[in-house]
Scaffold this motif. Sequence first.
Motif, PDB file in Angstrom:
ATOM      1  N   ASP A   1       0.811  -1.216   0.000  1.00  0.00           N
ATOM      2  CA  ASP A   1       0.000   0.000   0.000  1.00  0.00           C
ATOM      3  C   ASP A   1       0.843   1.264   0.000  1.00  0.00           C
ATOM      4  O   ASP A   1       0.324   2.367  -0.137  1.00  0.00           O
ATOM      5  CB  ASP A   1      -0.948   0.012   1.206  1.00  0.00           C
ATOM      6  N   GLU A   2       2.183   1.141   0.164  1.00  0.00           N
ATOM      7  CA  GLU A   2       3.054   2.304   0.146  1.00  0.00           C
ATOM      8  C   GLU A   2       3.842   2.425  -1.148  1.00  0.00           C
ATOM      9  O   GLU A   2       4.639   3.340  -1.318  1.00  0.00           O
ATOM     10  CB  GLU A   2       4.037   2.253   1.328  1.00  0.00           C
ATOM     11  N   LEU A   3       3.630   1.486  -2.066  1.00  0.00           N
ATOM     12  CA  LEU A   3       4.317   1.569  -3.346  1.00  0.00           C
ATOM     13  C   LEU A   3       3.668   2.634  -4.221  1.00  0.00           C
ATOM     14  O   LEU A   3       2.543   3.065  -3.978  1.00  0.00           O
ATOM     15  CB  LEU A   3       4.264   0.210  -4.058  1.00  0.00           C
ATOM     16  N   PHE A   4       4.378   3.057  -5.279  1.00  0.00           N
ATOM     17  CA  PHE A   4       3.848   4.057  -6.200  1.00  0.00           C
ATOM     18  C   PHE A   4       2.578   3.545  -6.861  1.00  0.00           C
ATOM     19  O   PHE A   4       2.527   2.413  -7.337  1.00  0.00           O
ATOM     20  CB  PHE A   4       4.877   4.377  -7.292  1.00  0.00           C
ATOM     21  N   ASP A   5       1.574   4.382  -6.887  1.00  0.00           N
ATOM     22  CA  ASP A   5       0.334   4.039  -7.575  1.00  0.00           C
ATOM     23  C   ASP A   5       0.436   4.512  -9.019  1.00  0.00           C
ATOM     24  O   ASP A   5      -0.225   5.447  -9.447  1.00  0.00           O
ATOM     25  CB  ASP A   5      -0.853   4.692  -6.875  1.00  0.00           C
ATOM     26  N   VAL A   6       1.323   3.880  -9.787  1.00  0.00           N
ATOM     27  CA  VAL A   6       1.574   4.276 -11.164  1.00  0.00           C
ATOM     28  C   VAL A   6       1.517   3.036 -12.044  1.00  0.00           C
ATOM     29  O   VAL A   6       2.177   2.039 -11.758  1.00  0.00           O
ATOM     30  CB  VAL A   6       2.957   4.954 -11.313  1.00  0.00           C
ATOM     31  N   SER A   7       0.696   3.096 -13.105  1.00  0.00           N
ATOM     32  CA  SER A   7       0.587   1.981 -14.033  1.00  0.00           C
ATOM     33  C   SER A   7       1.632   2.143 -15.120  1.00  0.00           C
ATOM     34  O   SER A   7       1.457   2.903 -16.059  1.00  0.00           O
ATOM     35  CB  SER A   7      -0.819   1.950 -14.651  1.00  0.00           C
ATOM     36  N   THR A   8       2.746   1.460 -14.985  1.00  0.00           N
ATOM     37  CA  THR A   8       3.830   1.590 -15.950  1.00  0.00           C
ATOM     38  C   THR A   8       4.683   0.342 -15.929  1.00  0.00           C
ATOM     39  O   THR A   8       4.783  -0.336 -14.912  1.00  0.00           O
ATOM     40  CB  THR A   8       4.710   2.817 -15.634  1.00  0.00           C
ATOM     41  N   THR A   9       5.274   0.032 -17.069  1.00  0.00           N
ATOM     42  CA  THR A   9       6.169  -1.116 -17.146  1.00  0.00           C
ATOM     43  C   THR A   9       7.585  -0.742 -16.754  1.00  0.00           C
ATOM     44  O   THR A   9       8.458  -1.592 -16.729  1.00  0.00           O
ATOM     45  CB  THR A   9       6.172  -1.679 -18.576  1.00  0.00           C
ATOM     46  N   VAL A  10       7.844   0.533 -16.484  1.00  0.00           N
ATOM     47  CA  VAL A  10       9.157   0.986 -16.044  1.00  0.00           C
ATOM     48  C   VAL A  10       9.099   1.251 -14.546  1.00  0.00           C
ATOM     49  O   VAL A  10       8.208   1.936 -14.058  1.00  0.00           O
ATOM     50  CB  VAL A  10       9.577   2.265 -16.795  1.00  0.00           C
ATOM     51  N   ASP A  11      10.054   0.695 -13.810  1.00  0.00           N
ATOM     52  CA  ASP A  11      10.099   0.865 -12.358  1.00  0.00           C
ATOM     53  C   ASP A  11      10.207   2.347 -12.017  1.00  0.00           C
ATOM     54  O   ASP A  11      11.149   3.020 -12.444  1.00  0.00           O
ATOM     55  CB  ASP A  11      11.306   0.100 -11.809  1.00  0.00           C
ATOM     56  N   PRO A  12       9.263   2.899 -11.247  1.00  0.00           N
ATOM     57  CA  PRO A  12       9.338   4.321 -10.891  1.00  0.00           C
ATOM     58  C   PRO A  12      10.652   4.702 -10.228  1.00  0.00           C
ATOM     59  O   PRO A  12      11.162   5.807 -10.436  1.00  0.00           O
ATOM     60  CB  PRO A  12       8.154   4.502  -9.933  1.00  0.00           C
ATOM     61  N   SER A  13      11.208   3.794  -9.433  1.00  0.00           N
ATOM     62  CA  SER A  13      12.470   4.117  -8.768  1.00  0.00           C
ATOM     63  C   SER A  13      13.592   4.312  -9.786  1.00  0.00           C
ATOM     64  O   SER A  13      14.520   5.095  -9.564  1.00  0.00           O
ATOM     65  CB  SER A  13      12.850   3.012  -7.779  1.00  0.00           C
TER      66      SER A  13
END
Length: 554
Positions: A39-51
Amino acid sequence: MEDDEAKQRRKLEEEEAFNERREERENEFPSHHPPPPPDELFDVSTTVDPSYVISLIRKLLPVDSGSDERHNHHMNADNVVQGVVAVSRNGVVDTSNGDPESMDIEDNHNESTSEVRDTVSSCREPGMLGGSSVEEAWEDHGCVLWDLAASRTHAELMVQNLILEVLHANLMVSTSARIREICLGIIGNLACHEGLLKHIESTAGLVNILVGQLFLDDPQCLSEVCRILTTGISGSGGTFWAEYLQPDDILRRILWIAENTLNPHLIEKDSVSDGNFSITLYYMPIDSVGILLGIIEGQPEVEQLLIPPLMTLGLTSLLINLLSFEMSKLTKERIPERYPVLEIILRAIEALSASDSHSKEICSSKELFQLVCDLMKLQDKAEVATSCVTAGVLLANMLSERVDFIPEVSQDFSFLEGLFSTLPFASDDIEARRALWNVIARLLARVNESQINTFCLSQYILVFLSKADIIEDDLLDTQLEDSNEESQNSFPSQIKSSARTIAIQKIESILNNWNVRKDNLQEETVNGNCSINLADVKRLSDCCHRYIKSIEGS
């Protein structure tokens, strides 16, 4: 000596303090830190790791050139990155694996691509890269972000993590043309996404420094900054951008860029100068002329702010010169890459011709009228169909202002044929189709079919028959359009009608007159092999008659 030693000690102390702060931040996020709960991870729909994206942003810190001024800017930029870390504190920011080679970057294929049609790639021609290994690494990271910025999801993530502040810092301190180009390219792609343009506008000092990039001497940078300014001036905050472009020196520079990037003599040379700046020219007309179109077709407030000073500085003559150049290229060789430029120039001129404040200056140009007529007379219009439709609207505007131009083309049969052949390309544009019929009606209204010689009469018949299918399709497929336009010419029915109806009435009258006079012709041939088929004449005449009857009965 003592001053130098004191200065050296201060630099060492600053570096030690900087390293201590970096170690403290790294200790807060050690490499062995356990992953956060879902529940603390980025809420982003993407195939690229936000980090990974965040790590790339951190790697775009301005390259330290070694000077005290650059060092201070670098320290300030590091404060920006501390903000990046703060924003991403709930995620796992692992910069140890941030090299582009270490990840397989894919776009989110479920995203709509309609909003990113104006984004551009980070690719540059081979042999144009260079610089130190540090700068090359910066380029690698920046190019990845440039491409990722074409995706709305990635673009939003980048803005949330202060990419604009980092790019702003780079534009302030970097002297590398390639770094500036990448910064501008990323911003240009970000600006293409609805909503993110407002973030650019609200980033303190960014728009001001973007406008200042117009005075760079690198063509790729100029192309990118023109793209950004065009997007800004065309957006909902167009007035905000217009205020930055208002100074005369800025407007002069915009006109200079547009003129010189299209000049064939200058394109062949290595460089040109406007007196203060030297620029190596490449082919970048779409972006440089696009900003003028963005201003002309922008919000009324933008027009009020920028069009009057641009007209004073010679906008009309510039646009006509650009059109003349494009027409000279078009008649000699067909270069598909130039077609969009021709359309942009014509759209800009047509928009000015429809303006109450500036139409007279545009419509009074005989040179412009001749250029547009030449375009209309092209035999093969398919590749430049959109430009021909725009030219038709422009002609209608010009002839409404300058009726004295009509005699110059009243018996130009190739021009009349060109007008008819443009109609199918305007099938989805009611206003453009009406404009074309308006021009046709004005030309035919000057024909006195009972007095012209048989050769001219036969030429009109040949034009009508060659375009009979187009005329019939337009009459059959187009719904009747209400019009308040009243005929300024005397026709037998004396009815109030549209330009199309006036033209069709005249065509029927000319056909009927030819039927009466055909027996006086020694032979039914014109220009050698071109024969007039009586059945075709009757079919077209009947079609026109049915259309007129339907109008009278409605």
